[in-house]
Design an enzyme around this catalytic site. Structure first.
Site, PDB file in Angstrom:
ATOM      1  N   TYR A  15       0.796  -1.239   0.000  1.00  0.00           N
ATOM      2  CA  TYR A  15       0.000   0.000   0.000  1.00  0.00           C
ATOM      3  C   TYR A  15       0.824   1.283   0.000  1.00  0.00           C
ATOM      4  O   TYR A  15       0.266   2.371   0.067  1.00  0.00           O
ATOM      5  CB  TYR A  15      -0.929  -0.009   1.232  1.00  0.00           C
ATOM      6  CG  TYR A  15      -1.735  -1.272   1.261  1.00  0.00           C
ATOM      7  CD1 TYR A  15      -2.817  -1.436   0.408  1.00  0.00           C
ATOM      8  CD2 TYR A  15      -1.346  -2.339   2.060  1.00  0.00           C
ATOM      9  CE1 TYR A  15      -3.512  -2.620   0.365  1.00  0.00           C
ATOM     10  CE2 TYR A  15      -2.039  -3.540   2.026  1.00  0.00           C
ATOM     11  CZ  TYR A  15      -3.115  -3.671   1.178  1.00  0.00           C
ATOM     12  OH  TYR A  15      -3.794  -4.839   1.128  1.00  0.00           O
ATOM     13  N   ASP A  17       2.944   2.613  -2.344  1.00  0.00           N
ATOM     14  CA  ASP A  17       2.942   3.415  -3.578  1.00  0.00           C
ATOM     15  C   ASP A  17       1.662   4.252  -3.637  1.00  0.00           C
ATOM     16  O   ASP A  17       1.700   5.472  -3.798  1.00  0.00           O
ATOM     17  CB  ASP A  17       3.015   2.503  -4.816  1.00  0.00           C
ATOM     18  CG  ASP A  17       4.121   1.476  -4.704  1.00  0.00           C
ATOM     19  OD1 ASP A  17       5.281   1.835  -4.898  1.00  0.00           O
ATOM     20  OD2 ASP A  17       3.804   0.307  -4.379  1.00  0.00           O
ATOM     21  N   GLU A 274       7.190   2.991   3.588  1.00  0.00           N
ATOM     22  CA  GLU A 274       7.537   4.413   3.475  1.00  0.00           C
ATOM     23  C   GLU A 274       6.528   5.319   4.184  1.00  0.00           C
ATOM     24  O   GLU A 274       6.875   6.127   5.037  1.00  0.00           O
ATOM     25  CB  GLU A 274       7.636   4.794   1.991  1.00  0.00           C
ATOM     26  CG  GLU A 274       7.866   6.275   1.793  1.00  0.00           C
ATOM     27  CD  GLU A 274       8.354   6.661   0.406  1.00  0.00           C
ATOM     28  OE1 GLU A 274       9.028   5.854  -0.259  1.00  0.00           O
ATOM     29  OE2 GLU A 274       8.063   7.799  -0.005  1.00  0.00           O
ATOM     30  N   SER A 276       3.833   4.717   6.288  1.00  0.00           N
ATOM     31  CA  SER A 276       3.569   4.535   7.722  1.00  0.00           C
ATOM     32  C   SER A 276       4.811   4.904   8.538  1.00  0.00           C
ATOM     33  O   SER A 276       4.711   5.361   9.681  1.00  0.00           O
ATOM     34  CB  SER A 276       3.112   3.107   8.030  1.00  0.00           C
ATOM     35  OG  SER A 276       4.103   2.164   7.707  1.00  0.00           O
TER      36      SER A 276
HETATM   37  O1  TRH Z   1       2.296  -1.236   2.566  1.00  0.00           O
HETATM   38  P1  TRH Z   1       3.734  -0.914   2.566  1.00  0.00           P
HETATM   39  O2  TRH Z   1       4.644  -2.002   2.852  1.00  0.00           O
HETATM   40  O3  TRH Z   1       4.069  -0.298   1.180  1.00  0.00           O
HETATM   41  C1  TRH Z   1       5.249  -0.173   0.430  1.00  0.00           C
HETATM   42  C2  TRH Z   1       5.098  -0.876  -0.870  1.00  0.00           C
HETATM   43  O4  TRH Z   1       5.354  -2.226  -0.640  1.00  0.00           O
HETATM   44  C3  TRH Z   1       6.060  -0.360  -1.881  1.00  0.00           C
HETATM   45  O5  TRH Z   1       6.107  -1.168  -3.019  1.00  0.00           O
HETATM   46  C4  TRH Z   1       7.391  -0.164  -1.266  1.00  0.00           C
HETATM   47  O6  TRH Z   1       8.249   0.342  -2.195  1.00  0.00           O
HETATM   48  C5  TRH Z   1       7.253   0.762  -0.109  1.00  0.00           C
HETATM   49  O7  TRH Z   1       6.423   0.164   0.888  1.00  0.00           O
HETATM   50  C6  TRH Z   1       8.559   1.185   0.494  1.00  0.00           C
HETATM   51  O8  TRH Z   1       4.040   0.243   3.652  1.00  0.00           O
HETATM   52  P2  TRH Z   1       3.697   1.789   3.758  1.00  0.00           P
HETATM   53  O9  TRH Z   1       4.567   2.596   2.850  1.00  0.00           O
HETATM   54  O10 TRH Z   1       3.756   2.142   5.150  1.00  0.00           O
HETATM   55  O11 TRH Z   1       2.204   1.936   3.263  1.00  0.00           O
HETATM   56  C7  TRH Z   1       1.102   1.561   4.009  1.00  0.00           C
HETATM   57  C8  TRH Z   1      -0.040   2.526   3.729  1.00  0.00           C
HETATM   58  O12 TRH Z   1      -1.235   1.992   4.230  1.00  0.00           O
HETATM   59  C9  TRH Z   1       0.148   3.881   4.398  1.00  0.00           C
HETATM   60  O13 TRH Z   1      -0.323   4.907   3.548  1.00  0.00           O
HETATM   61  C10 TRH Z   1      -0.748   3.801   5.614  1.00  0.00           C
HETATM   62  C11 TRH Z   1      -1.860   2.948   5.077  1.00  0.00           C
HETATM   63  N1  TRH Z   1      -2.658   2.229   6.064  1.00  0.00           N
HETATM   64  C12 TRH Z   1      -3.985   2.614   6.250  1.00  0.00           C
HETATM   65  O14 TRH Z   1      -4.443   3.590   5.647  1.00  0.00           O
HETATM   66  N2  TRH Z   1      -4.739   1.910   7.124  1.00  0.00           N
HETATM   67  C13 TRH Z   1      -4.259   0.869   7.848  1.00  0.00           C
HETATM   68  O15 TRH Z   1      -5.018   0.257   8.633  1.00  0.00           O
HETATM   69  C14 TRH Z   1      -2.897   0.504   7.662  1.00  0.00           C
HETATM   70  C15 TRH Z   1      -2.311  -0.629   8.450  1.00  0.00           C
HETATM   71  C16 TRH Z   1      -2.122   1.189   6.756  1.00  0.00           C
END
Ligand code: TRH
Length: 382
Positions: A15, A17, A274, A276
């Site tokens: 999530y 990207d 990234e 979170s």
């Molecule tokens: O989900 P991630 O691991 O995402 C990424 C992708 O894998 C990408 O390809 C990679 O390059 C990148 O990491 C570094 O972790 P991230 O970035 O924290 O994204 C999670 C998103 O989901 C963030 O916008 C918060 C959101 N989220 C919610 O809105 N509600 C929720 O309950 C949770 C747990 C997360």
């Protein structure tokens, strides 16, 4: 520079990207009153982090943003005044041709991944002329120092956080949704958002043997499923897993705004990827980062680059506590070290919270990534 912006996003996995692209789109629309269209190839991923989005509607208006399904073949559309390509996702060729055909060429940006590495500031803002067409694309790097593009940060975020945390009734209602009362004295509330590789079962077993009451909330997903299979196979998805001093509940995904509240409400946040990771920093809480794993362990360089910045100027004790658990959580410590790492980290909890606040205050500057991008595009669009 005109007011029409197109943001392109391909969901590689998870999530992050779409999380970054959607946050940027919302900020540009709400704080800069721009006409934003977001092209995304996976509506279901966006709907997971923003349930008001339907994964069945190829075109919809949500939160002031025009959300469009990026399908192939790509439709013939007029290009916008500013075109943001997130994470080198490659804007469709027909769209690039329409950009080149405009009398005033659009500002074209590649928004890259966040990294704390020092080379980022040397590459931020560099132009890359198209080999054939009269177009120039600019590299825009998020980052942690003023020579980079900075970080996404909504206006009024601190005030929202302070209001949320200052009202006991709001907090009571918040915890009640998970069948919890306000935290008891000495209890630690922990948010566990991580990848399946993280040693969650080991940490939970350690907590179970301890004397501190620990309540963990774990967003649903592959890591949570692994943990449930390891600790409580066949248990109800929404039930509590209880062992000794520790209990854990798998919670459904909520929207990005609500996710911030989870980060604010918990004492310790385990985050990943990234977006979170950045939100945990704005939450001003002790946190542990599970970095997105890359081939040949390239991510370890990024992990240490951030650790160097984050622990600079802290006491050896605090720096050691942070480094120890972050390394253990990302597979960089010897087997069995996680328990000791957690104990050091938990013992420094108050100092960690103070440090997290100082860090967030230093990072927050009047111009966030979106505001900087608006200025940058106005400059290159002249
Ligand atoms: O989900 P991630 O691991 O995402 C990424 C992708 O894998 C990408 O390809 C990679 O390059 C990148 O990491 C570094 O972790 P991230 O970035 O924290 O994204 C999670 C998103 O989901 C963030 O916008 C918060 C959101 N989220 C919610 O809105 N509600 C929720 O309950 C949770 C747990 C997360």
């Amino acid at each position: 520079m005109g007011d029409r912006w197109d943001i392109f996003c391909k969901v590689v996995d998870n999530y992050g990207d779409i999380g970054v692209a959607w946050r940027l789109a919302r900020i540009l629309a709400s704080e800069h009153e721009l006409d934003v269209r977001l092209w995304v190839d996976d509506l279901a991923a966006l709907a997971r982090i923003w349930p008001a989005v339907s994964d069945r509607l190829p075109s919809q208006r949500v939160a002031g943003v025009q959300v469009q399904l990026w399908s192939e073949p790509f439709p013939r559309v007029d290009s916008a005044d500013v075109v943001i390509e997130t994470f080198q996702c490659a804007v469709p060729q027909t769209y690039v041709e329409s950009m080149a055909a405009r009398p005033i060429r659009p500002s074209w940006i590649n928004l890259d991944y966040l990294s704390a590495e020092t080379w980022i500031s040397g590459c931020h803002g560099l132009p890359s002329p198209h080999p054939l067409l009269p177009l120039t694309r600019y590299f825009y790097f998020p980052g942690f120092d003023p020579a980079t593009g900075g970080l996404l940060h909504e206006r009024g975020l601190e005030a929202q956080r302070a209001t949320f945390l200052s009202d006991p009734r709001t907090l009571e209602r918040y915890w009640a949704q998970y069948e919890l009362a306000l935290p008891a004295r000495g209890e630690l509330r922990v948010n566990l958002f991580c990848y399946p590789q993280a040693p969650v079962a080991e940490l939970f077993s350690h907590w179970a043997r301890g004397t501190t009451r620990i309540t963990a909330l774990m967003p649903a997903g592959a890591a949570a499923e692994h943990l449930r299979a390891a600790l409580a196979p066949g248990s109800a998805i929404d039930g509590w897993i209880e062992r000794g001093a520790a209990r854990l509940k798998i919670i459904p995904f909520c929207d990005q705004t609500e996710f911030d509240r989870l980060l604010w409400a918990c004492h310790v946040n385990f985050v990943r990827g990234e977006d979170s990771f950045v939100r945990a920093q704005w939450a001003r809480r002790a946190f542990v980062w599970n970095i997105y794993p890359q081939g040949e362990n390239a991510h370890w360089i990024k992990l240490h680059a951030f650790l160097d910045r984050y622990t600079a100027g802290t006491s050896p004790r605090l720096s050691g506590a942070i480094r120890h658990i972050w390394r253990a959580w990302n597979g960089l410590a010897a087997p069995g070290e996680l328990s000791a790492a957690w104990e050091c980290f938990a013992a420094e909890r108050n100092a960690l919270a103070r440090h997290a606040t100082r860090w967030a205050e230093e990072l927050a500057c009047p111009e966030d990534l979106a505001a900087g991008l608006v200025k940058f595009c106005a400059r290159i669009g002249k």
